[in-house]
Scaffold this motif. Structure first.
Motif, PDB file in Angstrom:
ATOM      1  N   LEU A  18     -80.336   4.701  28.984  1.00 41.28           N
ATOM      2  CA  LEU A  18     -81.004   5.859  29.558  1.00 41.28           C
ATOM      3  C   LEU A  18     -81.267   5.578  31.025  1.00 41.28           C
ATOM      4  O   LEU A  18     -81.700   4.488  31.395  1.00 41.28           O
ATOM      5  N   GLN A  19     -81.019   6.585  31.879  1.00 40.66           N
ATOM      6  CA  GLN A  19     -81.352   6.449  33.293  1.00 40.66           C
ATOM      7  C   GLN A  19     -81.663   7.828  33.870  1.00 40.66           C
ATOM      8  O   GLN A  19     -81.258   8.845  33.308  1.00 40.66           O
ATOM      9  N   PRO A  20     -82.419   7.866  34.966  1.00 36.95           N
ATOM     10  CA  PRO A  20     -82.807   9.153  35.534  1.00 36.95           C
ATOM     11  C   PRO A  20     -81.590  10.007  35.883  1.00 36.95           C
ATOM     12  O   PRO A  20     -80.605   9.511  36.423  1.00 36.95           O
ATOM     13  N   ARG A  21     -81.680  11.279  35.582  1.00 36.77           N
ATOM     14  CA  ARG A  21     -80.577  12.185  35.885  1.00 36.77           C
ATOM     15  C   ARG A  21     -80.408  12.383  37.387  1.00 36.77           C
ATOM     16  O   ARG A  21     -79.288  12.432  37.894  1.00 36.77           O
ATOM     17  N   SER A  22     -81.514  12.508  38.104  1.00 43.04           N
ATOM     18  CA  SER A  22     -81.429  12.819  39.535  1.00 43.04           C
ATOM     19  C   SER A  22     -81.969  11.703  40.410  1.00 43.04           C
ATOM     20  O   SER A  22     -82.045  11.844  41.615  1.00 43.04           O
ATOM     21  N   GLY A  23     -82.361  10.587  39.821  1.00 44.61           N
ATOM     22  CA  GLY A  23     -82.860   9.462  40.602  1.00 44.61           C
ATOM     23  C   GLY A  23     -81.812   8.378  40.734  1.00 44.61           C
ATOM     24  O   GLY A  23     -80.619   8.634  40.839  1.00 44.61           O
ATOM     25  N   TYR A  24     -82.280   7.139  40.686  1.00 45.35           N
ATOM     26  CA  TYR A  24     -81.381   6.000  40.811  1.00 45.35           C
ATOM     27  C   TYR A  24     -80.374   5.981  39.668  1.00 45.35           C
ATOM     28  O   TYR A  24     -80.737   6.146  38.507  1.00 45.35           O
ATOM     29  N   ARG A  25     -79.093   5.760  39.993  1.00 46.27           N
ATOM     30  CA  ARG A  25     -78.029   5.740  38.995  1.00 46.27           C
ATOM     31  C   ARG A  25     -77.293   4.401  39.067  1.00 46.27           C
ATOM     32  O   ARG A  25     -76.689   4.072  40.079  1.00 46.27           O
ATOM     33  N   ALA A  26     -77.355   3.643  37.993  1.00 49.66           N
ATOM     34  CA  ALA A  26     -76.633   2.380  37.941  1.00 49.66           C
ATOM     35  C   ALA A  26     -75.174   2.629  37.605  1.00 49.66           C
ATOM     36  O   ALA A  26     -74.829   3.633  36.966  1.00 49.66           O
ATOM     37  N   GLY A  27     -74.307   1.699  38.012  1.00 54.48           N
ATOM     38  CA  GLY A  27     -72.893   1.874  37.739  1.00 54.48           C
ATOM     39  C   GLY A  27     -72.129   0.576  37.804  1.00 54.48           C
ATOM     40  O   GLY A  27     -72.572  -0.455  37.298  1.00 54.48           O
ATOM     41  N   VAL A  28     -70.976   0.632  38.456  1.00 55.87           N
ATOM     42  CA  VAL A  28     -70.039  -0.491  38.502  1.00 55.87           C
ATOM     43  C   VAL A  28     -70.681  -1.741  39.086  1.00 55.87           C
ATOM     44  O   VAL A  28     -70.476  -2.857  38.587  1.00 55.87           O
ATOM     45  N   ASP A  29     -71.469  -1.601  40.153  1.00 50.75           N
ATOM     46  CA  ASP A  29     -72.039  -2.767  40.833  1.00 50.75           C
ATOM     47  C   ASP A  29     -72.828  -3.653  39.875  1.00 50.75           C
ATOM     48  O   ASP A  29     -72.689  -4.884  39.884  1.00 50.75           O
TER      49      ASP A  29
END
Length: 257
Positions: A18-29
């Motif tokens: 779960l992560q914020p829809r419009s806030g910080y978004r985690a990904g590849v890094d």
């Protein structure tokens, strides 16, 4: 599930966060950062994910390496709460714990959280990329905090990482490629045997990220590694990137050691 969060798959669906829809978004890094942790077979080691956000890097380590004992430290209560939910929903509560805290905590405060200096075999960080006062601030406060930092804060991150890393342990940071000079300046007084891995979007293009890893207590010289190329034809991940990002393969910065 709240409409303010999304449910996203990582490691080919082996991890759901779960992560914020419009806030910080985690990904590849965060997944690349997690992949740099290596452990000897059968050995149980400790990992600290500094500024963990919703826990992507630390939880990726825990999913990939069941023998790891992982601590996620995050200062933003909303993100720390999501990280805790992510631990539970992935059934990793025996291997991962979340603490709410900041880089500036004193020894007594760290001790109260169960965090001891010089005690982690691996310390990871994916710090904010942009300097405060430059560019347009993100409209969402969590996103702004996650992506902006004061010019001198990078040194504070490296100082905290060194403070928490055990002797001969590793500290690893991922950052934008143009910041490699600042990252090295922060790491050099505190770590040795530093390895620098450029991350390239495509072969022949300039790096967009760097992974920098050092060993506490080492005096060995710096080594620049061959870059990791993320995308090949048709914008698909290269086989190596696919294995890391979706298959949970290691990204060993010390493969020849």
């Amino acid at each position: 599930m709240s409409s303010d969060v999304t449910d996203d798959a990582f490691l080919g669906g082996a991890l759901r966060l779960l992560q914020p829809r419009s806030g910080y978004r985690a990904g590849v890094d965060a997944v690349l950062l997690a992949a740099t942790v290596r452990m000897a077979p059968g050995r149980q080691e400790t990992v600290l994910d500094v500024g963990a956000g919703v826990g992507t890097a630390g939880l990726s380590v825990a999913r990939r390496l069941p023998e790891a004992e992982v601590v996620l430290i995050e200062r933003e209560p909303e993100l720390a709460a999501l990280a805790h939910q992510n631990v539970l929903r992935n059934s990793l509560e025996e291997d991962v714990r979340v603490v709410e805290g900041d880089l500036g905590l004193g020894e007594a405060a760290l001790s109260a959280l169960g965090l001891m200096p010089d005690s982690f075999d691996h310390v990871l960080a994916n710090p904010p990329f942009h300097s405060t006062g430059r560019g347009t601030p993100a409209p969402h406060p969590l996103k702004s905090a996650a992506h902006a930092m004061a010019e001198d804060d990078l040194d504070a991150w490296a100082r905290f990482m060194a403070r928490m890393t055990a002797a001969h342990g590793t500290a690893t940071m991922i950052h934008k490629a143009e910041a490699v000079g600042r990252v090295l300046a922060a790491f050099a007084p505190r770590f040795g045997d530093i390895r620098v891995l450029p991350i390239l979007p495509r072969r022949g293009e300039a790096a967009i990220r760097v992974l920098v890893q050092g060993i506490k207590g080492s005096r060995a010289p710096l080594e620049l590694l061959d870059g990791l190329v993320l995308h090949g034809e048709s914008n698909r991940f290269t086989p190596e990137a696919e294995a890391i990002l979706r298959g949970g393969a290691a990204l060993d910065l010390r493969a020849g050691d």
